[in-house]
Enzyme design. Structure first.
Site, PDB file in Angstrom:
ATOM      1  CB  SER A   1     -23.208  -8.390  13.347  1.00 41.25           C
ATOM      2  OG  SER A   1     -22.542  -7.748  14.164  1.00 41.25           O
TER       3      SER A   1
ATOM      4  CE1 TYR B   1     -27.447  -6.164  15.402  1.00 40.59           C
ATOM      5  CE2 TYR B   1     -25.020  -7.075  16.015  1.00 40.59           C
ATOM      6  CZ  TYR B   1     -26.465  -6.545  15.472  1.00 40.59           C
ATOM      7  OH  TYR B   1     -26.080  -6.065  14.310  1.00 40.59           O
TER       8      TYR B   1
HETATM    9  P1  NAD Z   1     -31.466  -0.426   9.442  1.00 41.80           P
HETATM   10  O1  NAD Z   1     -31.759   0.215  10.472  1.00 41.80           O
HETATM   11  O2  NAD Z   1     -30.584   0.479   8.622  1.00 41.80           O
HETATM   12  O3  NAD Z   1     -31.852  -1.295   8.731  1.00 41.80           O
HETATM   13  C1  NAD Z   1     -32.379  -2.234   8.996  1.00 41.80           C
HETATM   14  C2  NAD Z   1     -33.558  -3.052   8.194  1.00 41.80           C
HETATM   15  O4  NAD Z   1     -35.227  -3.936   8.355  1.00 41.80           O
HETATM   16  C3  NAD Z   1     -34.416  -1.637   7.724  1.00 41.80           C
HETATM   17  O5  NAD Z   1     -35.020  -2.367   6.271  1.00 41.80           O
HETATM   18  C4  NAD Z   1     -36.243  -1.735   8.860  1.00 41.80           C
HETATM   19  O6  NAD Z   1     -37.477  -1.336   8.124  1.00 41.80           O
HETATM   20  C5  NAD Z   1     -36.259  -3.182   8.722  1.00 41.80           C
HETATM   21  N1  NAD Z   1     -36.967  -3.247   9.679  1.00 41.80           N
HETATM   22  C6  NAD Z   1     -37.059  -3.310  11.036  1.00 41.80           C
HETATM   23  N2  NAD Z   1     -37.508  -4.457  12.093  1.00 41.80           N
HETATM   24  C7  NAD Z   1     -37.901  -4.828  11.392  1.00 41.80           C
HETATM   25  C8  NAD Z   1     -39.189  -5.448  11.506  1.00 41.80           C
HETATM   26  N3  NAD Z   1     -39.931  -5.937  12.670  1.00 41.80           N
HETATM   27  N4  NAD Z   1     -39.934  -6.088  10.487  1.00 41.80           N
HETATM   28  C9  NAD Z   1     -39.431  -5.813   9.211  1.00 41.80           C
HETATM   29  N5  NAD Z   1     -38.231  -5.082   8.889  1.00 41.80           N
HETATM   30  C10 NAD Z   1     -37.810  -4.935  10.229  1.00 41.80           C
HETATM   31  O7  NAD Z   1     -29.939  -1.106  10.063  1.00 41.80           O
HETATM   32  P2  NAD Z   1     -28.467  -2.066   9.381  1.00 41.80           P
HETATM   33  O8  NAD Z   1     -27.671  -1.644   9.703  1.00 41.80           O
HETATM   34  O9  NAD Z   1     -28.718  -1.780   7.692  1.00 41.80           O
HETATM   35  O10 NAD Z   1     -28.393  -3.211   9.576  1.00 41.80           O
HETATM   36  C11 NAD Z   1     -29.275  -5.061   8.369  1.00 41.80           C
HETATM   37  C12 NAD Z   1     -28.795  -5.708   9.160  1.00 41.80           C
HETATM   38  O11 NAD Z   1     -27.283  -5.715   9.027  1.00 41.80           O
HETATM   39  C13 NAD Z   1     -28.908  -6.367  10.714  1.00 41.80           C
HETATM   40  O12 NAD Z   1     -29.173  -7.278  10.690  1.00 41.80           O
HETATM   41  C14 NAD Z   1     -28.067  -5.658  11.473  1.00 41.80           C
HETATM   42  O13 NAD Z   1     -28.198  -5.936  12.897  1.00 41.80           O
HETATM   43  C15 NAD Z   1     -26.821  -6.211  10.709  1.00 41.80           C
HETATM   44  N6  NAD Z   1     -25.406  -5.738  10.543  1.00 41.80           N
HETATM   45  C16 NAD Z   1     -25.657  -4.177  10.742  1.00 41.80           C
HETATM   46  C17 NAD Z   1     -24.149  -3.615  10.493  1.00 41.80           C
HETATM   47  C18 NAD Z   1     -24.127  -2.275  11.379  1.00 41.80           C
HETATM   48  O14 NAD Z   1     -23.063  -1.639  12.061  1.00 41.80           O
HETATM   49  N7  NAD Z   1     -25.012  -1.116  10.263  1.00 41.80           N
HETATM   50  C19 NAD Z   1     -22.804  -4.305  11.105  1.00 41.80           C
HETATM   51  C20 NAD Z   1     -23.036  -6.463  11.488  1.00 41.80           C
HETATM   52  C21 NAD Z   1     -24.294  -6.424  10.927  1.00 41.80           C
END
Ligand code: NAD
Length: 256
Positions: free
Chosen positions: A138, A151
Site C-alpha cells: 500500500s 496497517y
Molecule cells: P476487500 O475487502 O475488497 O478484499 C479483501 C479480501 O481479503 C477479501 O477477499 C476477503 O475475503 C479477504 N480476507 C480478509 N480476511 C481474510 C483472512 N483472514 N483470510 C483470507 N482472506 C481474507 O479489500 P481490498 O481493498 O481489495 O484489499 C486488498 C488488499 O489491498 C489489502 O491487502 C489491502 O490492504 C490492500 N490495499 C487496498 C487499498 C484500497 O484503497 N482499497 C489501498 C492499498 C492497499
C-alpha cells in the site's frame, strides 16, 4: 503469456485480489482463489475468461491453513508459479485506543501471512527456476497516516519482506515485488467513506471527494483493473530483472 502457470491470489473473492486474479486468468494462468464471502460469483468470473479455477478457503491468519492452501495448489495444478499476497483488513483508531486483538489480526493477515505463503511457495519456484511473488502492500508501506498504526506497520513490514525475498533470489528466475496502491474503491475503503459521511453528516459523494482530496492529487481512485495490469507486467519477460521494488500506483499520493 501465462498458459500453464498457476497463481494463488490470496483474498481474491473481492476487490483488488479479484481484479488481479482476473488479469492473470486473462493471460491463461490457472487461478487458486482464496477469501471469504461469495465464492461462486468470483469463480464464474474467472472461468468465463477460459482459465482453470480452484478455491481454497484458508484463513490467512492461520499458518496451518496457508500450508494446506499451497498443498491444494500443488495437488490440483502441480505447483505455484505466481503468488499474490493480497489478503488484508483495516481498523482505524488512535494508538492508545487501538484494540489489541485488532492489532494482532492485522499483523497476522496483512503481514505474517505473506511470510508464510512465501516460505511455503518458494522451494517449488526455486526448483523450476521461475517464480513471481507479488505483495500487495500500500502507499501505507511507504508513508504513514494517523489512526492506522497496525496497517502502516504491517505494510512497511511487507515492503521489507519484499526486498529481502528479492535479494535472496536475485540470481534466479524468481522475483519478488510489491504494489503500493493509493485509494481503490473496494469494500475496504467504502467502509471508510461511509464512516466519514456518518461522522460529519455529509453525503457519500462529499465524503468521497474529501477522502480523495486529503491524499490523492489525481482525485481519482486507482482501479483493480489497473493493478491487475501491473501484476501482469511483473509476470512478463520484461519484468525478469525487476526485483524488490515497491511500485506505487497512487495518483501522486507519495510524490507530495
Ligand atoms: P476487500 O475487502 O475488497 O478484499 C479483501 C479480501 O481479503 C477479501 O477477499 C476477503 O475475503 C479477504 N480476507 C480478509 N480476511 C481474510 C483472512 N483472514 N483470510 C483470507 N482472506 C481474507 O479489500 P481490498 O481493498 O481489495 O484489499 C486488498 C488488499 O489491498 C489489502 O491487502 C489491502 O490492504 C490492500 N490495499 C487496498 C487499498 C484500497 O484503497 N482499497 C489501498 C492499498 C492497499
Amino acid at each position: 503469456m501465462l498458459k500453464g502457470k498457476t497463481a494463488i491470489v490470496t483474498g481474491s473473492t473481492s476487490g483488488i485480489g479479484l481484479g488481479i486474479a482476473k488479469a492473470l486468468a486473462a493471460q491463461g494462468a490457472n487461478i487458486v482463489l482464496n477469501g471469504f464471502g461469495d465464492v461462486d460469483g468470483p469463480k464464474a468470473e474467472i472461468a468465463a475468461l477460459g482459465a482453470q479455477v480452484g478455491y481454497h478457503g484458508a484463513d490467512m491468519s492461520k499458518p496451518a491453513e496457508i500450508e494446506a492452501m499451497v498443498q491444494y495448489a500443488t495437488t490440483t495444478f502441480g505447483g505455484v508459479d505466481i503468488l499474490v499476497n493480497n489478503a488484508g483488513i483495516q481498523h482505524v483508531a488512535r494508538v492508545e485506543n487501538f484494540p489489541v486483538e485488532k492489532w494482532d489480526a492485522i499483523i497476522a493477515i496483512n503481514m505474517s501471512s505473506a511470510f508464510h505463503a512465501t516460505r511455503l511457495a518458494l522451494p517449488g519456484m526455486q526448483a523450476k527456476n521461475w517464480g513471481r511473488i507479488i505483495n500487495v502492500a500500500s502507499v501505507h508501506g511507504l508513508v504513514g497516516s494517523a489512526e492506522k498504526s497496525a496497517y502502516v506497520a504491517a505494510k512497511h513490514g511487507v515492503v521489507g519482506l519484499t526486498k529481502v525475498t528479492a535479494l535472496e533470489n536475485a540470481t534466479s528466475g524468481v522475483t519478488c515485488n510489491a504494489i503500493c496502491p493509493g485509494w481503490v474503491l473496494t469494500p475496504l475503503v467504502q467502509k471508510q467513506v461511509d464512516a466519514k459521511a456518518a461522522a460529519q453528516g455529509i453525503s457519500n459523494t462529499d465524503a468521497t471527494k474529501q477522502l480523495l482530496g486529503e491524499k490523492e492529487p489525481s482525485m481519482q481512485f486507482t482501479t483493480p483493473e489497473e493493478l491487475g495490469a501491473l501484476a501482469v507486467f511483473f509476470c512478463s519477460p520484461a519484468g525478469d530483472n525487476v526485483r524488490g521494488v515497491a511500485w506505487n500506483m497512487d495518483g501522486g499520493w507519495t510524490a507530495q
